[in-house]
Design an enzyme around this catalytic site. Sequence first.
Site, PDB file in Angstrom:
ATOM      1  N   ASP A  34       1.118  -1.170   0.485  1.00 22.26           N
ATOM      2  CA  ASP A  34       0.069   0.215   0.212  1.00 22.26           C
ATOM      3  C   ASP A  34       0.752   1.625  -0.552  1.00 22.26           C
ATOM      4  OD1 ASP A  34      -2.465  -1.577   0.780  1.00 22.26           O
ATOM      5  OD2 ASP A  34      -2.497  -1.278   2.295  1.00 22.26           O
ATOM      6  N   ASP A  36      -6.883  -0.976  -4.293  1.00 24.38           N
ATOM      7  CA  ASP A  36      -8.101  -0.459  -3.406  1.00 24.38           C
ATOM      8  C   ASP A  36      -9.053   0.244  -4.475  1.00 24.38           C
ATOM      9  OD1 ASP A  36      -7.153  -2.884  -1.548  1.00 24.38           O
ATOM     10  OD2 ASP A  36      -5.982  -1.093  -0.586  1.00 24.38           O
TER      11      ASP A  36
END
EC number: 3.4.23.36
Length: 229
Positions: free
Chosen positions: A178, A192
Amino acid sequence: MESQPETPQHRARDRGADVPALTQETEGTPTARDDGAPARDEGPPARFDGTPVVPSRLRRRLLALLLGLAAGIVAVDQVTKHLAEARLVRGEIVPLLGDALGLQLVYNPGAAFSFATGMTWVFTIIMVIVAVAVLRVSRRLGSTAWAVALGMLLGGCLGNLYDRLFRDPGFAVGHVVDFISYNGWFVGNVADIAIVGAAVLVALLAVRGREVDGSLAVDVERRGRGADA
């Protein structure tokens, strides 16, 4: 008296048989009902449950859109993750829009907000199930909007599933990369974003009553009642 030329209808009448008159019908013109009224166009053919049959050519085109979009999302997701690993220092925040948006490299073993960090394998199984479900549903595709939604969902799941399967610390328990920080609340990635976008689009389609095959729920219900009758 001058005799009339013999016609197929005359010969059939003499034999006691009824021969329908020869007529020219234009392709696509509705035929007449028994009471003489023109037949109503019932639309595309439907199954016994009232759902329409999607033409194979349209289904193939929408499936290509779904798979192409999913492949593009996976490619962008993985490229941006590799760039983040190469250019960002783990844990260090690089502001983009003040504190609202920034770049921060983290490795997430769980879900959003670092939820269930000790259950990485569970999320791996969930992603596999979602991917298989999308591919099964895609066999009934008849809507461009649904093809986009399912393509985004499949691409997002596969992007993060790649991390779960092939990144450290091991197969099926890998940590997701991330790097997009949202006001310090949570850190995500391109996959995402695709998943969230798919969820929003699916919700809008559900509110409108648009089915995967392109029909409206109210039309399917009406067809179903007609088939039962």
